[in-house]
Design an enzyme around this catalytic site. Sequence first.
Site, mmCIF file in Angstrom:
data_model
loop_
_atom_site.group_PDB
_atom_site.id
_atom_site.type_symbol
_atom_site.label_atom_id
_atom_site.label_comp_id
_atom_site.label_asym_id
_atom_site.label_seq_id
_atom_site.Cartn_x
_atom_site.Cartn_y
_atom_site.Cartn_z
ATOM 1 N N GLU A 83 -3.323 0.970 -6.893
ATOM 2 C CA GLU A 83 -2.225 0.084 -7.237
ATOM 3 C C GLU A 83 -2.029 0.117 -8.739
ATOM 4 O O GLU A 83 -2.962 0.363 -9.493
ATOM 5 C CB GLU A 83 -2.518 -1.341 -6.764
ATOM 6 C CG GLU A 83 -1.303 -2.239 -6.730
ATOM 7 C CD GLU A 83 -0.163 -1.673 -5.912
ATOM 8 O OE1 GLU A 83 0.732 -1.037 -6.534
ATOM 9 O OE2 GLU A 83 -0.167 -1.831 -4.679
ATOM 10 N N CYS A 111 0.868 -1.175 0.000
ATOM 11 C CA CYS A 111 0.000 0.000 0.000
ATOM 12 C C CYS A 111 0.904 1.223 0.000
ATOM 13 O O CYS A 111 1.573 1.506 0.984
ATOM 14 C CB CYS A 111 -0.915 0.016 1.218
ATOM 15 S SG CYS A 111 -2.000 1.469 1.277
#
Length: 271
Positions: free
Chosen positions: A114, A2
């Site tokens: 992402e 993350c």
Amino acid sequence: MCGRYAASRRPEDLAGIFEIDKWEPEETLAPDYNVAPTKEVYAVLDRSLKDADDKRPVRQLRKLKWGLVPSWAKSPEGGARMINARSETVHEKPSYRRAFAARRCILPADGYYEWVTGEQERDLEVEGRKKRPRKQPYFVLPADGSVFAMAGLYEFWRDRTLPDDHPQAWWVTCSVITTEAERTPLAVAPADGPGSLADIHPRMPLMLTPDRWDAWLDPARTDVDDLRALLDPPPAGLMRAYPVATAVSNVRNNGPELLKELEGPEEGTLF
């Protein structure tokens, strides 16, 4: 992993979702659609109030800096690199094990970003042999629109160069716990793109479902084996993902337009 996420919910809304007992209006953060390491973020935690006679834990909404600085660190310079802690080793790594045992938090988000990488490049990244290039960004979020409650840790660090009464004498920092990305099909997948989270990246933030919030935040729970059971991935089929503009790749860009769903990958990017 993350490395970027979105957090736009107001503290009033978070207070209702997480049953917050205390938060300071002066710590209110503006909606952030491109949260990057070293930024200040909201964290939900259970901790007794300073100087209070009643030492029972109180559910609080606090403003922390993303990038954990261990209490024993000589300087805060490494915090920007410690934004993630792996669920498989968090209980034994010197930088995280004390916080895992006693200082756990929830980092509320709308979802996380992402960037899709080719399969061979992903394998190299897992082995630590190559830095992943940025490609088509995707936004990952709960399919039902609920809050993305990321499991986190927080830590206190004392800047010994400052006097005790200095407002920046104490740093409170945090890290997101990550786990293996789901290989099961997404609840809602893009028509032309990845079918699972593992198709996007081999890691993902550990999302805590509401039934685990109280146990995760409880500072009285310190048994490592008991706590590791809380690190199990959430049930499959809760997430969706969709492509967003590559503008999110620049941390200077910030606004709700970053969350706009594209019909397909931007021209010049590949899945």
